[in-house]
Design a protein around this motif. Structure first.
Motif, PDB file in Angstrom:
ATOM      1  N   UNK A 175       0.828  -1.212   0.000  1.00 52.81           N
ATOM      2  CA  UNK A 175       0.000   0.000   0.000  1.00 52.81           C
ATOM      3  C   UNK A 175       0.861   1.261   0.000  1.00 52.81           C
ATOM      4  N   UNK A 176       1.966   1.221   0.732  1.00 53.20           N
ATOM      5  CA  UNK A 176       2.872   2.370   0.743  1.00 53.20           C
ATOM      6  C   UNK A 176       3.486   2.577  -0.633  1.00 53.20           C
ATOM      7  N   UNK A 177       3.877   1.479  -1.278  1.00 52.53           N
ATOM      8  CA  UNK A 177       4.477   1.569  -2.609  1.00 52.53           C
ATOM      9  C   UNK A 177       3.505   2.175  -3.609  1.00 52.53           C
ATOM     10  N   UNK A 178       2.252   1.764  -3.537  1.00 52.81           N
ATOM     11  CA  UNK A 178       1.238   2.313  -4.442  1.00 52.81           C
ATOM     12  C   UNK A 178       1.005   3.791  -4.152  1.00 52.81           C
ATOM     13  N   UNK A 179       0.929   4.131  -2.883  1.00 56.83           N
ATOM     14  CA  UNK A 179       0.704   5.530  -2.503  1.00 56.83           C
ATOM     15  C   UNK A 179       1.845   6.428  -2.979  1.00 56.83           C
ATOM     16  N   UNK A 180       3.076   5.946  -2.854  1.00 56.87           N
ATOM     17  CA  UNK A 180       4.240   6.760  -3.198  1.00 56.87           C
ATOM     18  C   UNK A 180       4.468   6.882  -4.701  1.00 56.87           C
ATOM     19  N   UNK A 181       3.919   5.975  -5.479  1.00 57.21           N
ATOM     20  CA  UNK A 181       4.174   5.983  -6.925  1.00 57.21           C
ATOM     21  C   UNK A 181       2.938   6.326  -7.757  1.00 57.21           C
ATOM     22  N   UNK A 182       1.811   6.570  -7.106  1.00 62.44           N
ATOM     23  CA  UNK A 182       0.575   6.844  -7.842  1.00 62.44           C
ATOM     24  C   UNK A 182       0.498   8.298  -8.295  1.00 62.44           C
ATOM     25  N   UNK A 183      -0.349   8.520  -9.295  1.00 62.75           N
ATOM     26  CA  UNK A 183      -0.580   9.874  -9.779  1.00 62.75           C
ATOM     27  C   UNK A 183      -1.708  10.540  -9.020  1.00 62.75           C
ATOM     28  N   UNK A 184      -2.154  11.671  -9.529  1.00 60.68           N
ATOM     29  CA  UNK A 184      -3.228  12.412  -8.863  1.00 60.68           C
ATOM     30  C   UNK A 184      -4.536  11.631  -8.828  1.00 60.68           C
ATOM     31  N   UNK A 186      -4.711   8.481  -8.157  1.00 63.96           N
ATOM     32  CA  UNK A 186      -4.480   7.361  -7.231  1.00 63.96           C
ATOM     33  C   UNK A 186      -4.114   6.048  -7.923  1.00 63.96           C
ATOM     34  N   UNK A 187      -3.944   6.066  -9.242  1.00 63.89           N
ATOM     35  CA  UNK A 187      -3.537   4.858  -9.959  1.00 63.89           C
ATOM     36  C   UNK A 187      -2.011   4.844 -10.112  1.00 63.89           C
ATOM     37  N   UNK A 188      -1.411   3.662  -9.916  1.00 64.06           N
ATOM     38  CA  UNK A 188       0.046   3.524 -10.006  1.00 64.06           C
ATOM     39  C   UNK A 188       0.418   2.451 -11.020  1.00 64.06           C
ATOM     40  N   UNK A 189       1.435   2.738 -11.814  1.00 65.85           N
ATOM     41  CA  UNK A 189       1.959   1.757 -12.765  1.00 65.85           C
ATOM     42  C   UNK A 189       2.676   0.658 -11.976  1.00 65.85           C
ATOM     43  N   UNK A 190       2.346  -0.595 -12.261  1.00 65.14           N
ATOM     44  CA  UNK A 190       2.901  -1.701 -11.484  1.00 65.14           C
ATOM     45  C   UNK A 190       4.424  -1.770 -11.576  1.00 65.14           C
ATOM     46  N   UNK A 191       4.991  -1.382 -12.704  1.00 62.05           N
ATOM     47  CA  UNK A 191       6.449  -1.422 -12.832  1.00 62.05           C
ATOM     48  C   UNK A 191       7.105  -0.446 -11.858  1.00 62.05           C
ATOM     49  N   UNK A 192       6.480   0.712 -11.657  1.00 65.41           N
ATOM     50  CA  UNK A 192       7.007   1.681 -10.693  1.00 65.41           C
ATOM     51  C   UNK A 192       6.815   1.180  -9.266  1.00 65.41           C
ATOM     52  N   UNK A 193       5.694   0.516  -9.024  1.00 67.41           N
ATOM     53  CA  UNK A 193       5.450  -0.075  -7.706  1.00 67.41           C
ATOM     54  C   UNK A 193       6.522  -1.120  -7.407  1.00 67.41           C
ATOM     55  N   UNK A 194       6.810  -1.966  -8.398  1.00 64.61           N
ATOM     56  CA  UNK A 194       7.824  -3.000  -8.218  1.00 64.61           C
ATOM     57  C   UNK A 194       9.196  -2.418  -7.946  1.00 64.61           C
ATOM     58  N   UNK A 237      -4.746   0.372  -7.970  1.00 70.62           N
ATOM     59  CA  UNK A 237      -5.236   1.421  -7.080  1.00 70.62           C
ATOM     60  C   UNK A 237      -5.724   0.768  -5.797  1.00 70.62           C
ATOM     61  N   UNK A 238      -5.423   1.378  -4.671  1.00 75.41           N
ATOM     62  CA  UNK A 238      -5.864   0.858  -3.377  1.00 75.41           C
ATOM     63  C   UNK A 238      -7.381   0.698  -3.397  1.00 75.41           C
ATOM     64  N   UNK A 239      -7.855  -0.504  -3.134  1.00 72.55           N
ATOM     65  CA  UNK A 239      -9.287  -0.792  -3.210  1.00 72.55           C
ATOM     66  C   UNK A 239     -10.089  -0.033  -2.165  1.00 72.55           C
ATOM     67  N   UNK A 240      -9.430   0.510  -1.160  1.00 77.19           N
ATOM     68  CA  UNK A 240     -10.145   1.256  -0.122  1.00 77.19           C
ATOM     69  C   UNK A 240     -10.540   2.648  -0.591  1.00 77.19           C
TER      70      UNK A 240
END
Length: 241
Positions: A175-184, A186-194, A237-240
């Motif tokens: 969740x932290x990885x998604x939050x730190x790499x997501x755009x405005x 809230x969606x994050x590219x999985x490669x950036x998350x990885x 994107x975080x499902x919450x």
């Protein structure tokens, strides 16, 4: 000049089983070419007979280290010297250490100071300091295959949806990885998350029974998923939210 990463694999044969060496080499092939393969140990010891059978088949060079003093592990010192020689030769771009001994933790930190990544492989008894120092660290039991070439029940159990969601450290990391790499949005590219996960932890999806991070993400059901760019890129994107 080739862009292929040159990897030095150093094996502490006294402290890790030979049963997963093929899996380790297959995993390292994802990162580059393993052009240095050194297996350290006292080859007069009957305890290393299993390793001897794997050396030639996998083009691994045995590095003899006699046990000069009973009860002392001379292999550790020899392997550290070997690593430092390779580090200063400037002929490798990354290191892979196959051991379950936390005494190599300072070596990992020293290599990291030179800007080279360290891939760790060891048994599940490996102390946490060494595990955390490597990125990633993969438990060798997860690289062993059954006769049917399927994950063992133990590996499968830890990769269930319920088990993944109960692993608070894993959930927090993702969740932290998604939050730190997501755009405005809230969606994050999985490669950036990885990439974020790799740079900040010893995480490997293999330790949870999955070959790819994307498979683990789907199984966890913690995130909404979108496939973009003609299904070539996964966004989560975080499902919450």
């Amino acid at each position: 000049m080739s862009d292929t990463k040159r990897i030095a694999l150093l094996i502490d044969c006294d402290n890790v089983s030979h049963n997963s060496i093929e899996g380790v080499l297959e995993e390292l092939a994802k990162y580059g070419m393993v052009n240095v393969r050194h297996a350290h140990g006292d080859w007069k010891s009957p305890g290393l007979s299993g390793w001897i059978e794997r050396l030639h088949a996998n083009a691994i060079r045995p590095m003899q280290q006699f046990a000069y003093t009973k009860g002392k592990n001379a292999t550790d010192s020899a392997m550290i010297i070997d690593a430092m020689d390779l580090l200063y030769s400037n002929n490798v771009d990354a290191f892979a250490l196959m051991t379950s001994d936390s005494d190599f933790t300072p070596l990992v930190l020293r290599i990291l100071e030179n800007g080279l990544p360290v891939y760790g492989f060891g048994e599940k008894k490996t102390p946490k300091p060494f595990v955390d120092a490597c990125s990633p660290f993969i438990y060798t039991e997860n690289l062993e295959e059954t006769d049917e070439k399927k994950p063992t029940k133990k590996v499968a159990d830890i990769g269930t949806k319920a088990a993944l969601r109960k692993d608070t450290s894993l959930v927090r990391l993702l969740r932290t990885a998604v939050e730190q790499t997501s755009g405005d949005d809230d969606w994050a590219n999985l490669s950036r998350v990885g990439a974020y996960v790799s740079n900040n932890s010893s995480f490997s999806a293999i330790n949870y029974g999955y070959k790819r991070l994307s498979d683990l993400i789907k199984a966890s059901d913690l995130f909404e998923i979108q496939m973009r760019h003609n299904d070539s890129a996964m966004y989560i994107k975080d499902a919450r939210k």
